[in-house]
Every structure is written in structure tokens, then in C-alpha cells.
Scaffold this motif. Structure first.
Motif, PDB file in Angstrom:
ATOM      1  N   LEU A 313       0.824  -1.206   0.000  1.00  0.00           N
ATOM      2  CA  LEU A 313       0.000   0.000   0.000  1.00  0.00           C
ATOM      3  C   LEU A 313       0.860   1.259   0.000  1.00  0.00           C
ATOM      4  O   LEU A 313       0.448   2.310  -0.506  1.00  0.00           O
ATOM      5  N   GLN A 314       2.027   1.164   0.569  1.00  0.00           N
ATOM      6  CA  GLN A 314       2.925   2.316   0.626  1.00  0.00           C
ATOM      7  C   GLN A 314       3.307   2.798  -0.769  1.00  0.00           C
ATOM      8  O   GLN A 314       3.531   3.983  -0.993  1.00  0.00           O
ATOM      9  N   ALA A 337      -5.177   6.371  -3.081  1.00  0.00           N
ATOM     10  CA  ALA A 337      -3.825   5.812  -3.098  1.00  0.00           C
ATOM     11  C   ALA A 337      -2.882   6.632  -2.222  1.00  0.00           C
ATOM     12  O   ALA A 337      -2.040   6.081  -1.494  1.00  0.00           O
ATOM     13  N   ALA A 338      -3.019   7.965  -2.254  1.00  0.00           N
ATOM     14  CA  ALA A 338      -2.147   8.829  -1.456  1.00  0.00           C
ATOM     15  C   ALA A 338      -2.401   8.655   0.036  1.00  0.00           C
ATOM     16  O   ALA A 338      -1.456   8.593   0.840  1.00  0.00           O
ATOM     17  N   ILE A 339      -3.669   8.567   0.420  1.00  0.00           N
ATOM     18  CA  ILE A 339      -3.998   8.372   1.838  1.00  0.00           C
ATOM     19  C   ILE A 339      -3.502   7.000   2.306  1.00  0.00           C
ATOM     20  O   ILE A 339      -2.933   6.870   3.402  1.00  0.00           O
ATOM     21  N   SER A 345       2.770   4.309   5.430  1.00  0.00           N
ATOM     22  CA  SER A 345       4.125   4.794   5.708  1.00  0.00           C
ATOM     23  C   SER A 345       4.264   5.223   7.166  1.00  0.00           C
ATOM     24  O   SER A 345       5.319   5.034   7.785  1.00  0.00           O
ATOM     25  N   THR A 346       3.196   5.807   7.725  1.00  0.00           N
ATOM     26  CA  THR A 346       3.223   6.184   9.138  1.00  0.00           C
ATOM     27  C   THR A 346       3.349   4.954  10.027  1.00  0.00           C
ATOM     28  O   THR A 346       4.154   4.931  10.966  1.00  0.00           O
ATOM     29  N   ARG A 353       8.411   9.269   3.282  1.00  0.00           N
ATOM     30  CA  ARG A 353       7.341   8.797   2.393  1.00  0.00           C
ATOM     31  C   ARG A 353       5.978   9.251   2.904  1.00  0.00           C
ATOM     32  O   ARG A 353       5.093   9.610   2.115  1.00  0.00           O
ATOM     33  N   ALA A 354       5.812   9.230   4.225  1.00  0.00           N
ATOM     34  CA  ALA A 354       4.535   9.676   4.800  1.00  0.00           C
ATOM     35  C   ALA A 354       4.280  11.135   4.486  1.00  0.00           C
ATOM     36  O   ALA A 354       3.180  11.525   4.065  1.00  0.00           O
TER      37      ALA A 354
END
Length: 536
Positions: A313-314, A337-339, A345-346, A353-354
Motif C-alpha cells: 500500500l505504501q 492511493a495517497a492516503i 508509511s506512518t 514517504r509519509a
């Protein structure tokens, strides 16, 4: 690194989550006497044969087990979003007279989340409705998700669940709950000896009939659910779109990813009826599309937190299709996709990346025309604050949260997040005491919010108020049905108070009073259980 529990609803708890609605819904339907719909209901004798209070007790017994499972999830942002859909539906059901005066007071009317990839939702006795994260992740709009919740809510309001148990009405509470659990466990097992272990004698012959909803039951839940859907302000197209999506998805994927269809058989008749209703209903604009995209992405991450899944997902934002001007679907896909990338990433603690994904999400929200200060923008702001909090940057997290408009200050995820941020700071900072007051007010209005009680316990501990901390932890355990755990914490508070030292007399008195109340409740519960065993 984030890890995933070894099993999802292992044993019979998984079975409860997957097919409880189908297992306990028997062969007839009932509508409360004051329901305003004009079509006749079936099985009107259920109210006399099966008391509302008894049904609630069965639901409470099952929920005690579900709440202890690691896949029972209380993600504040997702829960808040689900509540924004669930509560208008419940309000519409009350307005239409589908909820009787007795069930309004006695049933829980509680929706909750389950960490599971599969597409499913289910109703339990007593007014509990569970939603798998996989269902949120596969829906394209709030209207589609609302159509499923409206359908499940209608199973509850029409007391379909009670009809499945009414033939066993002479059994004790424990026996009835055990029968439900046994049916569920048998339905989920491929081995005959597993079924024999939970169902014996003549009971085995009736299992299959109780595992399936009747066609009449499904039709009634569709009809009433559609009425609730539109009355609550959701688009009338939501139910037909959801049926078509379920039908198409099950055709493309027959690997067990759609357990909802096993307990809710989807026929061409039901799909056709949903389409036909569109011609008689007012057309409403889709509700909260961008907020749903954010919830969908968050559910996609949380439903599988294994490192490999998070890493996939990252990088999902790298696969996004190049955007075209005014292409709303492409913008929504890119936003999702961005969320997903930012949240994954968090959790993986990949901060560069986050941050990049969060910045991209903010640009996409603006491109999509998100309402300034609206819920979608606020939810993204909370994700930013959450990401800063996870890296231990309390100042940046607090600054992000402070940017929220005042209209969002009283929302549950804001209250909980603000308290977590304040706990990273100095205990002498007045902000921490302020958050304790906010949380105390919240739990006074929402005494069943176990998560809020536990966060409050941590805040009081940080402020060096041990009795208040123990009491709050006890209330959290009480809220999930763990009476023994609540009593243990209150007794520990009593011991601390009697040991002397700087103890507030009022805090000690509150603990004494709550201990007496909960101990009396547990004695009564144990007495009822013993009477049921003897009577059963």
C-alpha cells in the motif's frame, strides 16, 4: 514493526462475526405494532414469545467475547465515519416507527468495526451490528455503505433475529447463546465432527434451515432498508449499486471473500426490485464522497497490518493513473492511493514517504474541490497530526490539530487525539489538565466509550492522580463487559486509599460507591446464570 494477529476471530468468535445474522435469523419476520409501513409483517407473535430484554442479554453475552478479540477494532476516525452513517439511519428508523418504544430503550443500537478483509456485515441479537473493514474498503460511496447498514438495521428493527430463536424460547439465556455459537461454529467448519461437537441429537436436523435467511425476510429488509436509506438523506441509488457490485465481485472472486452473500443470498429478483425502487424515489446527490474516499483508504490499511501488506500500500500512489482536468474518478482514485500510502508509511515509520504522500493528498483534495473546513479536509488534518504524534513530535502534532476549525473540536477522534498529544508534553503543562477535563466531560455523556475511559486513565496517571486513573480504567473494563476486571481495579483503588498518603476523599468515595454497584451487578448476574443452568 506493525504485526497482524495470528488469526481473525479464531474458533467460534470468528464464526460469530462472519455469519451470525444468517444463523440466528429463522423462518419468519416481525414488525413492531406501530410501524408505519403499509405492507403486512410476518410473525407478529414474536414480541410475546421472545422478550426484548432476553434478546439483549443474548447479544451482550456474545459482545463480551467479541470485544475481547484482537480483531474488534476501535479506530477513532473510522468509527466516527461509520457513526456519521449509522446514526442518521437509526434516527430515520425511529421517525418511521420501525423502532418500538421498548426496543428503543432496551436495545443497544450499536455498530462496531471488525478487522477483516472479507466483505461482510452482520446483525446480532439485542441491536448490535458489525461491519468488516473489507466492506468499507470495497464500497465506492457512503450511499453504498449506508445501504448495507440500513439492511442490517432492518433485520434488527423487524426482529428477524428473535424469530430464529423463538422456537427455543424455553431454553436458558446461556443455552440460547450457546446454540447460536454452536450453529455458527458448525457453519464455518468443513468437518462433520466439528458440527457434532456442538450440536447433538435432533438439533442437527434444524441447523441448515437456521443458517439461511428466508426470501421473505430478505425482501422485507430490502424494502424497509431502502426507506430508511432515503429518509436518512442518502442517495436512492446506493442499494442497487451495492447489489450490483456484490454480484459482480462474487462472480469474479469465488475464494470466500464475500461471506455476506452466504447469509444474504443475492437473487436477480432482489437486484431487480432495488432497481425498480429507483423510479419511485427522489434522487439525492451522493453523500460525503471525499470523506468516504479517506475512510475507504484507511480501512484498506487497517484491515491487514502485516508488513508486506503495508509495503504494498505504501507504493500504491506510484501506480496512480495520470490525472486529467475535471476527471473526478481519477482524482478520487489518486486520493485514495495517497492516503493509503501516507497511513501505511506512518505505521511503517517511514517519515519521508509519509510526508510526501500527505502533501500529495492535500493537493488532490484541493483539486477535487473539497469544502474548506469540511469533514474530508479535517480528517486529513487529523491524519497529519497522527503522523506527527507517532514520530514523537508533540509540538507539530498539536499545531496541526490547532488548525482545525472550531466546528470539529467536539468530535470524538479530535478529543482522543488531543489527549494523546498532551500526554507527550510536560505533566505540569495546563494543557494536560485541560484535556483531562474534556475527556471527563466526554465520558460523562458517553459512559460506554471504553476507549475514552482508558485514555482518561492514562491522562490521570500522567497527572499523578492514581485513584482517578484506577477508577477510569475500571470504567473502561466495565464498558466492555469485563465486570471482574472492573472490580479488581476498584479494589486496588480501595487498597491504595486505605494505605494513606495524599488521597482525595471524594475520589475514594466514588470508588467505594462504584465497587458496591458493580459487585451487586455481578452477584445478580451469577445468580441468574445459576438459575438458568438449573432451569435449562
Amino acid at each position: 514493526m506493525p504485526s497482524r494477529p495470528q488469526s481473525l476471530y479464531s474458533g467460534w468468535r470468528r464464526a460469530v462475526a462472519l455469519v451470525c445474522a444468517g444463523a440466528v435469523a429463522g423462518s419468519a419476520i416481525v414488525a413492531p405494532a406501530q410501524a408505519q409501513n403499509q405492507l403486512p409483517a410476518l410473525g407478529d407473535s414474536v414480541s410475546a414469545d421472545f422478550e426484548v430484554g432476553f434478546e439483549r442479554k443474548i447479544g451482550d453475552e456474545i459482545m463480551r467475547e467479541i470485544r475481547r478479540d484482537p480483531d474488534y477494532i476501535d479506530d477513532p476516525l473510522l468509527f466516527d465515519y461509520m457513526q456519521s452513517i449509522w446514526q442518521p439511519l437509526v434516527t430515520a428508523a425511529r421517525k418511521h416507527g420501525e423502532i418500538s418504544a421498548e426496543s428503543s430503550q432496551r436495545f443497544a443500537w450499536e455498530a462496531f468495526l471488525v478487522r477483516d478483509r472479507s466483505v461482510n456485515a452482520f446483525a446480532l441479537p439485542g441491536g448490535f451490528v458489525g461491519i468488516h473493514l473489507g466492506l468499507i474498503a470495497m464500497t465506492s460511496s457512503a450511499d453504498e455503505l449506508a445501504s448495507v447498514l440500513a439492511h442490517e438495521l432492518s433485520h434488527v428493527t423487524q426482529r428477524h433475529i428473535a424469530r430464529g430463536i423463538v422456537n427455543s424460547k424455553r431454553q436458558s439465556l446461556l443455552s440460547a447463546a450457546a446454540m447460536i455459537v454452536g450453529l455458527l461454529a458448525a457453519s464455518r467448519s468443513n468437518r462433520g465432527d466439528a458440527a457434532n461437537a456442538v450440536i447433538t441429537g435432533g438439533q442437527a436436523a434444524s441447523i441448515q434451515g437456521q443458517l439461511n435467511f428466508s426470501r421473505d425476510m430478505e425482501r422485507e429488509a430490502d424494502r424497509i432498508g431502502f426507506s430508511l436509506l432515503t429518509s436518512a438523506g442518502f442517495s436512492s441509488s446506493g442499494m442497487a449499486a451495492m447489489f450490483e457490485k456484490l454480484d459482480q465481485g462474487s462472480r469474479l472472486n469465488d475464494s470466500g471473500g464475500f461471506p455476506y452473500l452466504r447469509s444474504h443470498p443475492l437473487t436477480t429478483e432482489r437486484i431487480g426490485a432495488a432497481r425498480a425502487r429507483l423510479g419511485t424515489a427522489d434522487v439525492a446527490a451522493p453523500v460525503g464522497q471525499l470523506e468516504h474516499v479517506l475512510a475507504q483508504a484507511r480501512a484498506r490499511v487497517l484491515m491487514d497490518t502485516r508488513v508486506q501488506a503495508l509495503q504494498r500500500l505504501q507504493t500504491s500512489d506510484q501506480d496512480a493513473v495520470p490525472l486529467r482536468r475535471n476527471d473526478r474518478q481519477a482524482i478520487s482514485d489518486a486520493l485514495s492511493a495517497a492516503i493509503s500510502s501516507a497511513f501505511a508509511s506512518t505505521l511503517l515509520r517511514d517519515w519521508p514517504r509519509a510526508d510526501a504522500a500527505l502533501a500529495q493528498a492535500a493537493r488532490l483534495l484541493r483539486a477535487a474541490g473539497a469544502e474548506q473546513g469540511g469533514r474530508a479536509e479535517a480528517n486529513l488534518t487529523m491524519l497529519v497530526a497522527e503522523s506527527r504524534l507517532e514520530r514523537g513530535d508533540a509540538a507539530a502534532a498539536a499545531a496541526a490539530l490547532a488548525a482545525l476549525p472550531a466546528a470539529h473540536a467536539s468530535r470524538r477522534p479530535v478529543v482522543l487525539l488531543a489527549a494523546r498529544i498532551a500526554m507527550l508534553g510536560n505533566a505540569a503543562d495546563p494543557a494536560l489538565r485541560q484535556q483531562a477535563g474534556r475527556l471527563q466531560t466526554w465520558v460523562a455523556d458517553h459512559p460506554q466509550d471504553a476507549t475514552a475511559w482508558l485514555v482518561l486513565s492514562q491522562v490521570w496517571s500522567r497527572l499523578d492522580f492514581p485513584l482517578r486513573s484506577m477508577r477510569a480504567e475500571a470504567e473502561g473494563r466495565y464498558a466492555i463487559g469485563d465486570l471482574t476486571g472492573a472490580i479488581d481495579r476498584l479494589r486496588a483503588g480501595q487498597t491504595l486509599a486505605r494505605a494513606g498518603g495524599p488521597v482525595d476523599f471524594i475520589d475514594a468515595s466514588v470508588i467505594d460507591a462504584r465497587l458496591r454497584t458493580i459487585e451487586a451487578e455481578r452477584r445478580l448476574e451469577m445468580l441468574e446464570r445459576e438459575q438458568q443452568r438449573r432451569g435449562g
